[in-house]
Scaffold this active site. Structure first.
Site, PDB file in Angstrom:
ATOM      1  CE1 TYR A 129     -14.183  10.675  16.336  1.00 25.95           C
ATOM      2  CE2 TYR A 129     -11.965  11.195  17.112  1.00 25.95           C
ATOM      3  CZ  TYR A 129     -13.234  11.605  16.740  1.00 25.95           C
ATOM      4  OH  TYR A 129     -13.569  12.932  16.783  1.00 25.95           O
ATOM      5  CD  GLN A 171      -2.758  -1.318   2.413  1.00 25.43           C
ATOM      6  OE1 GLN A 171      -2.591  -0.604   3.387  1.00 25.43           O
ATOM      7  NE2 GLN A 171      -3.657  -2.298   2.416  1.00 25.43           N
ATOM      8  CG  HIS A 208      -3.679  -0.527   7.645  1.00 28.82           C
ATOM      9  ND1 HIS A 208      -4.490  -0.957   8.650  1.00 28.82           N
ATOM     10  CD2 HIS A 208      -4.132  -1.124   6.507  1.00 28.82           C
ATOM     11  CE1 HIS A 208      -5.402  -1.800   8.138  1.00 28.82           C
ATOM     12  NE2 HIS A 208      -5.185  -1.906   6.852  1.00 28.82           N
ATOM     13  CD  GLU A 222     -15.368   3.513  13.252  1.00 28.70           C
ATOM     14  OE1 GLU A 222     -14.776   4.592  13.529  1.00 28.70           O
ATOM     15  OE2 GLU A 222     -15.472   2.565  14.053  1.00 28.70           O
ATOM     16  CE1 TYR A 281     -10.240  -7.289   5.865  1.00 29.19           C
ATOM     17  CE2 TYR A 281      -8.172  -7.317   7.080  1.00 29.19           C
ATOM     18  CZ  TYR A 281      -9.113  -6.629   6.337  1.00 29.19           C
ATOM     19  OH  TYR A 281      -8.933  -5.300   6.058  1.00 29.19           O
TER      20      TYR A 281
HETATM   21 CA   LIG Z   1     -14.220   3.711  15.690  1.00 30.76          CA
END
Ligand SMILES: [Ca+2]
Length: 435
Positions: free
Chosen positions: A314, A144, A208, A304, A325
């Site tokens: 969060y 990524q 990520h 989200e 997964y």
């Molecule tokens: Ca969250």
């Protein structure tokens, strides 16, 4: 009447009724579609949970989790459909994975190529693409990683300053880095490129990175990061001595902004603005409220949409509306955020959408879209149009579902065109019909 002619007649009658049934089926489908157009879905309809009411949601696939939303509007919003006629045009094709873009002059975009680590100029009027701009940074482009986002300074017309994010090899692994350089007058190179910020600690991984950047009104930058994906690194999203899984707020020199929430906390990194995020791939201001909104990947489902306030947590990886997964719970399998002391997402997707770059439509060229949020979907291969009332999501539409593209970033031009770039190397332009 003979026996034979009777059976012939019966057969004809049966055929007729089968055909009628088939025709009815088509009509039903058409009716369902027209029902989908309606914004008005009664609370009863949502609560019933019948197949009929499920069809009114923009999401037609079954949920992969058994989690219930904290409030009804938090997921599977009613399906809506744009009534205004608009044109869809592929302005450019044949590029590589196109990750980020910025309109630096009317109808001229800087576009990053993730894997090739190139920065290109795309002209939306004639579809031309420049040679790669010299002077871009060295990146780690595995998985990524690569050259990620690009933004131009608010005073670009004077400074020609270009900011970019990328995944960088440093001692101990890789980091999400921010750098800046000056676009030369001939637009052929970035001069004096320097790295201004590294989202430490380094981690031995290539997933990520987060990597979106946006300027605030004071000319400071918000940077989003990811928690580097692995079970052993993801707890860093909760820890304030690491820049992983955060929204970060820095000056154009990479210094923490003085008003940041943890500046007084000696155990916390001063650049942190919010935390408990998984992998934030989209960020923009809501033009109606001025609030900062982000989208972040969930694991399997649980992507989200969050409103970012300084100092807030969060919840990842302690709570999630998604599953591993493997299908197993994330940690204890708790979905509620607020009950655990975290911020509830305003909206989440189940099944997975993999929401990437996003933009609010802060224009009146297509009045129906004004202040709507557009989010590019990777796994889902659509652009989600999200209609918001206050802080509530009241409708969702899925655009360009037949294109089979992974939509990586979205931008609204000064002319009010909606631009989308894709992993398949295309640049789409959606604009009011006839313009
Ligand atoms: Ca969250």
């Amino acid at each position: 009447m003979t026996k034979i002619s009777w059976s012939k007649l019966m057969f004809s009658a049966m055929l007729m009724s089968v055909m009628t049934l088939a025709a009815c089926g088509n009509d039903d489908t058409a009716d369902e579609k027209s029902t989908d157009d309606s914004d008005a879905v009664t609370e009863e309809g949502v609560d019933e949970g019948t197949e009929e009411s499920a069809n009114k949601s923009a999401e037609t696939e079954p949920k992969v989790t058994e989690f219930e939303p904290a409030f009804p509007e938090q997921t599977r919003a009613p399906a809506i459909e744009t009534e205004t006629e608009f044109d869809t045009e592929v302005v450019v094709e044949g590029l590589g994975v196109s990750w980020g873009m910025a309109e630096f002059e009317p109808n001229r975009l800087l576009v990053t190529q993730r894997d090739a680590a190139e920065l290109l100029i795309v002209n939306l009027e004639d579809g031309s693409v420049s040679d790669p701009i010299e002077g871009t940074p060295e990146v780690n482009n595995e998985d990524q990683g690569g050259l990620l986002d690009v933004a131009v300074a608010p005073d670009f017309d004077d400074s020609q300053l270009v900011f970019m994010t990328f995944s960088q090899d440093i001692e101990g692994g890789t980091v999400t880095a921010v750098g800046k350089g000056v676009l030369s007058e001939d637009e052929a190179s970035l001069e004096d490129f320097e790295v201004i910020f590294q989202a430490t600690p380094a981690y031995e991984g290539t997933l990520h990175y987060g990597g979106r950047i946006i300027f605030d009104e004071e000319g400071n930058l918000f940077l989003t990061t990811g928690e580097r994906s692995d079970v052993e690194s993801r707890d860093r999203a909760q820890e304030l001595d690491a820049y992983l899984g955060k929204v970060i707020h820095i000056t154009q020199d990479g210094e923490p902004v003085e008003s940041n929430p943890f500046v007084e906390d000696e155990d916390a990194l001063d650049g942190i603005y919010s935390y408990g995020h998984r992998n934030i791939q989209g960020i923009d201001y809501n033009p109606e409220t001025g609030d900062l909104w982000i989208v972040e990947f969930g694991p399997q489902a649980g992507d989200e949409l969050n409103i970012i306030e300084p100092g807030n947590n969060y919840g990842w990886p302690i709570v999630s509306y998604g599953l591993e997964y493997s299908g197993e719970f994330v940690n204890e399998g708790i979905s509620e955020h607020e009950a655990q002391g975290f911020i509830e997402p305003r909206y989440y997707w189940d099944p997975t959408s993999a929401p990437s770059g996003m933009a609010f439509y802060d224009h009146d060229a297509i009045p129906e879209w004004e202040n709507n949020l557009f989010v590019g979907g990777l796994v889902s291969s659509y652009i989600a149009r999200i209609v918001i009332e206050g802080d509530m999501i009241v409708g969702e539409e899925r655009l360009l579902t037949d294109e089979g593209e992974r939509f990586r970033d979205i931008l609204v031009t000064e002319d009010g065109a909606l631009i989308a770039i894709t992993d398949g190397g295309k640049v789409y332009k959606l604009s009011a019909a006839g313009e």
